[in-house]
Design an enzyme around this catalytic site. Structure first.
Site, short mmCIF file in Angstrom:
data_model
loop_
_atom_site.label_atom_id
_atom_site.label_comp_id
_atom_site.label_asym_id
_atom_site.label_seq_id
_atom_site.Cartn_x
_atom_site.Cartn_y
_atom_site.Cartn_z
N CYS A 37 58.48 -11.06 63.08
CA CYS A 37 57.37 -11.25 63.65
C CYS A 37 56.36 -12.27 63.03
O CYS A 37 56.06 -12.36 61.87
CB CYS A 37 56.58 -9.74 63.26
SG CYS A 37 54.99 -9.42 64.15
N CYS B 46 62.71 -10.67 73.10
CA CYS B 46 61.41 -10.07 72.11
C CYS B 46 60.15 -11.17 72.61
O CYS B 46 60.29 -12.23 72.24
CB CYS B 46 61.69 -10.07 70.64
SG CYS B 46 60.27 -9.74 69.53
N CYS C 119 53.20 -7.83 57.26
CA CYS C 119 53.63 -8.27 58.30
C CYS C 119 53.12 -9.95 58.40
O CYS C 119 51.84 -9.95 58.10
CB CYS C 119 52.92 -7.74 59.82
SG CYS C 119 53.15 -8.60 61.20
N CYS D 77 48.21 -5.27 59.02
CA CYS D 77 49.39 -4.84 58.36
C CYS D 77 49.90 -5.52 57.32
O CYS D 77 50.16 -6.99 57.64
CB CYS D 77 50.48 -4.36 59.25
SG CYS D 77 49.95 -3.14 60.76
N GLU E 139 55.50 -16.88 69.76
CA GLU E 139 57.02 -16.98 69.66
C GLU E 139 57.54 -15.95 70.43
O GLU E 139 57.24 -15.01 70.44
CB GLU E 139 57.56 -17.05 68.04
CG GLU E 139 57.11 -15.64 67.49
CD GLU E 139 57.08 -16.04 66.00
OE1 GLU E 139 56.72 -17.14 65.47
OE2 GLU E 139 57.66 -14.89 65.28
N SER F 139 55.84 -1.65 72.02
CA SER F 139 55.70 -1.23 70.61
C SER F 139 54.25 -1.14 70.03
O SER F 139 53.46 -2.29 70.19
CB SER F 139 56.33 -2.23 69.69
OG SER F 139 56.39 -1.90 68.31
N CYS G 142 47.16 -11.26 65.44
CA CYS G 142 47.05 -10.11 65.37
C CYS G 142 46.10 -9.51 64.64
O CYS G 142 45.83 -10.07 63.46
CB CYS G 142 48.18 -9.19 65.18
SG CYS G 142 48.22 -7.43 65.35
N1 SAH Z 1 51.96 -4.98 66.92
C1 SAH Z 1 53.05 -3.88 67.39
C2 SAH Z 1 54.24 -4.80 67.88
C3 SAH Z 1 54.74 -5.90 67.22
S1 SAH Z 1 55.29 -5.97 65.53
C4 SAH Z 1 53.69 -3.05 66.07
O1 SAH Z 1 53.17 -3.20 65.10
O2 SAH Z 1 54.35 -1.98 66.68
C5 SAH Z 1 57.28 -5.24 65.83
C6 SAH Z 1 57.63 -4.73 64.70
O3 SAH Z 1 58.16 -5.40 63.60
C7 SAH Z 1 56.82 -3.63 64.17
O4 SAH Z 1 57.49 -2.30 64.12
C8 SAH Z 1 56.33 -4.05 62.87
O5 SAH Z 1 55.89 -3.05 61.87
C9 SAH Z 1 57.74 -4.71 62.39
N2 SAH Z 1 57.29 -5.74 61.42
C10 SAH Z 1 56.61 -6.56 61.00
N3 SAH Z 1 56.54 -7.35 60.05
C11 SAH Z 1 57.78 -6.90 59.54
C12 SAH Z 1 58.60 -7.33 58.29
N4 SAH Z 1 57.94 -8.14 57.50
N5 SAH Z 1 59.79 -6.65 58.04
C13 SAH Z 1 60.43 -5.73 59.01
N6 SAH Z 1 59.54 -5.31 60.04
C14 SAH Z 1 58.41 -5.82 60.09
FE1 SF4 Z 2 50.04 -6.59 64.12
FE2 SF4 Z 2 51.93 -7.05 62.50
FE3 SF4 Z 2 50.61 -4.77 62.35
FE4 SF4 Z 2 52.27 -5.04 64.51
S1 SF4 Z 2 52.96 -4.86 62.44
S2 SF4 Z 2 50.25 -4.42 64.31
S3 SF4 Z 2 51.94 -7.38 64.92
S4 SF4 Z 2 49.79 -6.84 61.90
#
Ligand code: SAH
Ligand code: SF4
Length: 368
Positions: free
Chosen positions: A340, A108, A122, A119, A95, A198, A115
């Site tokens: 995300c 974005c 996410c 995390c 997306e 990022s 991924c």
């Molecule tokens: N993988 C990279 C970039 C993609 S995620 C990273 O983690 O930096 C982009 C941003 O969205 C990151 O800062 C991530 O921590 C945040 N993010 C992911 N899931 C989220 C959620 N459910 N609520 C708020 N921020 C979130």
């Molecule tokens: Fe991957 Fe989501 Fe963690 Fe970013 S926040 S590194 S997209 S699992």
């Protein structure tokens, strides 16, 4: 088919000229095709009236294969935010989100399908990694954004904050940075200063990026000031600890002169305590840095939620008291699951969500 078809955006201009020559055409045809793609955002042979009819189809077919098929598009904020869900040649879904502001348009983009970083807060992290995107699959998302805006506007800023960990797909992401920032006809000509990469904190890759001597902004998704909490929120922290990640970030700032963004999703009672705000402020004080606080966008079924009212404001004040610049990120696109990975999750049926139950303000747009 494991690899997406080769596309001119995978190659630099010299590579495109060589590829066109190998197809039996004059090298300058590569420049013509590049202009169509990067200046007019078209890959349709009929639009290419400066190419002889007999060679248009063959060249476009070889050099400009369609990499993205629109699966769904959603808009909110009165059309100022548009989310696009794409199907790739092998069925993988990614997306992108286009956000219009009075003074800029930010796009974005995704760098991977899924991924592998896991995390737990996410949506993308829950599904694991499907595969890396090619350079052209990343660039095509932005070209689609340009096409959607033309002729009234242009993409001015790009953030690698869609699906995926950009620094885990290093080579293709660096290729995309060049294609996005190189001047027409090599690329789209968007200033590197307006690109943000990022990362979850892959230290060797941050160090490698520092050596590239680019001027892109680096954002580090920290989410906790202490290793105990970060080990849980960002599992890769078990490999590279906060001190190492920040060291690499400060070196990046020193070499590039660019302020590093620290991303911090505020999660109720998990990382939003006053003492953690104080610790974050003291870790960052005196550095070339800006903190972006993000109210958590809870994923379906998650045990975590956003902070209680007032907690976010106190967190901001405590970090700011250390002289550290801090803002709360605007939560554009929430009602279309702007965070995300969430739209892809609804389409693949891994969760119930706005596909079946649109939230107020969300509306489905007809597919182009
Ligand atoms: N993988 C990279 C970039 C993609 S995620 C990273 O983690 O930096 C982009 C941003 O969205 C990151 O800062 C991530 O921590 C945040 N993010 C992911 N899931 C989220 C959620 N459910 N609520 C708020 N921020 C979130
Ligand atoms: Fe991957 Fe989501 Fe963690 Fe970013 S926040 S590194 S997209 S699992």
């Amino acid at each position: 088919m494991p690899h997406p078809p080769r596309h001119l955006a995978d190659l630099d201009l010299a590579g495109r000229r060589a590829a066109v020559t190998a197809l039996g055409e004059k090298p300058f045809r590569a420049d013509q095709l590049s202009r169509h793609y990067f200046a007019r955002y078209t890959d349709t042979p009929e639009d290419m009236t400066d190419l002889p009819v007999g060679v248009r189809d063959a060249l476009a077919g070889e050099m400009l294969p369609r990499l993205l098929t629109s699966e769904r598009e959603m808009a909110c904020d009165d059309g100022a935010t548009r989310k696009m869900l794409w199907r790739l040649h092998d069925g993988a879904l990614v997306e992108s989100v286009l956000m219009k502001y009075p003074d800029r348009v930010t796009m974005c983009v995704s760098s991977q399908a899924g991924c592998g970083m896991g995390c737990p807060f996410c949506a993308t992290g829950q599904a694991g990694l499907t595969r890396n995107l090619s350079t052209a699959e990343i660039v095509s998302q932005v070209v689609a954004g340009e096409r959607a805006l033309a002729p009234d506007g242009r993409v001015s800023n790009i953030v690698f904050m869609g699906m995926g960990e950009p620094l885990a797909n290093y080579k293709n992401v660096i290729g995309a940075v060049h294609r996005l920032s190189d001047p027409v006809p090599s690329g789209l000509g968007i200033s590197q200063r307006n690109l943000t990469v990022s990362t979850v904190g892959l230290v060797p890759a941050i160090r490698r990026l520092t050596e590239e001597k680019l001027t892109v902004r680096l954002a580090v998704s920290l989410h906790a000031p202490d290793d105990e909490a970060r080990d849980e929120l960002v599992p890769v922290n078990r490999r590279w600890k906060i001190a190492e990640v920040l060291d690499a970030a400060w070196d990046y700032a020193a070499v590039t002169g660019r302020r590093v963004s620290i991303e911090y999703a505020l999660i109720r009672d998990v990382n939003d305590q006053a003492w953690r705000a104080d610790l974050l402020g003291s870790l960052l004080a005196g550095h070339l840095v800006h903190v972006n606080l993000i109210p958590l966008n809870p994923t379906p079924g998650s045990k975590w939620t956003a902070s209680r009212p007032g907690v976010q404001e106190e967190f901001v004040d405590r970090v700011a008291a250390h002289g550290v610049a801090v803002t709360v990120r605007d939560t554009r696109g929430r009602e279309i699951d702007g965070a995300c990975g969430q739209l892809a999750a609804t389409v693949t049926g891994r969760s119930v969500g706005p596909a079946s139950h649109p939230k107020p303000g969300a509306r489905l747009l007809p597919l182009a």
